[in-house]
Scaffold this motif. Sequence first.
Motif, PDB file in Angstrom:
ATOM      1  N   CYS A 106       0.779  -1.431  -0.281  1.00 22.63           N
ATOM      2  CA  CYS A 106      -0.160   0.127   0.302  1.00 22.63           C
ATOM      3  C   CYS A 106       0.659   1.266  -0.207  1.00 22.63           C
ATOM      4  CB  CYS A 106      -0.527  -0.201   1.168  1.00 22.63           C
ATOM      5  SG  CYS A 106      -2.022   1.179   1.257  1.00 22.63           S
TER       6      CYS A 106
ATOM      7  N   CYS B 124      -0.639   5.107   6.834  1.00 26.89           N
ATOM      8  CA  CYS B 124      -1.438   5.623   8.011  1.00 26.89           C
ATOM      9  C   CYS B 124      -1.051   5.156   9.446  1.00 26.89           C
ATOM     10  CB  CYS B 124      -2.846   4.903   8.376  1.00 26.89           C
ATOM     11  SG  CYS B 124      -3.966   5.055   7.025  1.00 26.89           S
TER      12      CYS B 124
ATOM     13  N   CYS C 204      -0.031   1.812  10.801  1.00 19.24           N
ATOM     14  CA  CYS C 204      -0.268   0.566  10.142  1.00 19.24           C
ATOM     15  C   CYS C 204       0.941  -0.340   9.849  1.00 19.24           C
ATOM     16  CB  CYS C 204      -0.162   0.872   8.286  1.00 19.24           C
ATOM     17  SG  CYS C 204      -0.621  -1.210   7.483  1.00 19.24           S
TER      18      CYS C 204
END
Length: 429
Positions: free
Chosen positions: A172, A176, A179
């Motif tokens: 990804c 965040c 994460c």
Amino acid sequence: MDILFVMPRLGLYKKGRGFRKNLTYAPLTLTTLASLVPKELNARMRIIDEGVEECDYESLNPDIVCLTGITGHILRSYEIADSFRRRGIKVILGGVHTTLMPEEAKQHADSIILGHAYKTFPQALIDWKNGELKERYKDESPCFEGIPLPRRDLLNRHGYISINTTQAVFGCPCSCEFCVISATKSGYHHRPVSEVIEEIKALNSKLVFFLDPSPIEDKEYVKELYRQMIPLRISWMGLSTSKIVDDEELLHLAHKSGCAGLLIGFESVSEKSLKRMNKNFNSLEKHYRLIQELHKRNISIMGCFVFGSDEDDKTVFKETVDFCLKTGIDLPRFTVYTPFPTTTLFNRLKDEGRILTTNWVKYNCQNVVFQPKKMTAKELEDGLEYAWKECYKTKNILKRLAKARTRLLCMTIANLGYKFYSRDHAKYK
Ligand code: SF4
């Protein structure tokens, strides 16, 4: 030659009271590793997923053991690894936690594999056969073309909701705060669309589960994938971010390609908390819009919420439950903000002296492992318990499902599963 692959048990989904099956889909890690074993080794392989079956390891005499693990069950991985190594059996350790904490992991293995293992795992096995096993392997430029089909035939297929899992997109590009995927710095990759389509055809199943953690960042890729899935006439479930609602064509193609359910990280109903998590692309307004658009297309929503960011106080639990009831989230799920090692969150809380424990067993998103800012650890634990129990009261299940009106049979069964889980939540921690 005998190769044993092991995935240690995870408390949250374990079989037990209320669960006749592991309440999840078959993971792809071990079946993929098994598919990468070089043919010339002529190996016999066995997969043990402790979430599905128990094993008396003392009765097994493999030539080599390959273990994986995320943080919450890594101590079990180490325990199994150590027991085999005491018997002189070589151990290769990989997975997310090993990638995050290589210096710790290597104390429990003859070799560690960091990051994606498509090239390095077969190489490690050949090196081991030649007596040249290295201490660590890392693929700096992983390739996602030509990945062999996972060896699903090695799974205990009756232990899962489904073994028809696949993955098209890896990693990804977002960041965040909490994460682990962004912490592994493994980039963002996808398989050729044609190979994903061929795999889905080979599954020969009307329902397929995508395990991609963040599939829609490359919109052109994922739109092409969905376009090519339309003629297959299957249903599928997977993950998405809320960004899907910003692209009408993407939503349309997801629906047309058979999307039946999406797991969405709503994370919070507090704008301040979303900002604190660096999840700026989420907002309360978008939450409402997204739920409406997905329900309109008969797409069920597994909504994930996390409690305990520095902006959360004791009011967050009721506000979140009220939101789930009001919007009719089909299957809400609640976790505690968890600072997995090496994440931005972990580093920040460590600097602030707020990490309460590094006992990794507690890092399963259902225990409080850091000092919250606007409440006590006990209040956070109690609030989590309250949210699970409140949302899965029978009257509230009915209220949510009446509002959602998607795939009612399937969602009722899933809700009952989670009702059992929430009733005994403390036992599963
Ligand atoms: S969008 Fe999802 S996968 Fe990506 S960094 Fe955020 S939480 Fe992780």
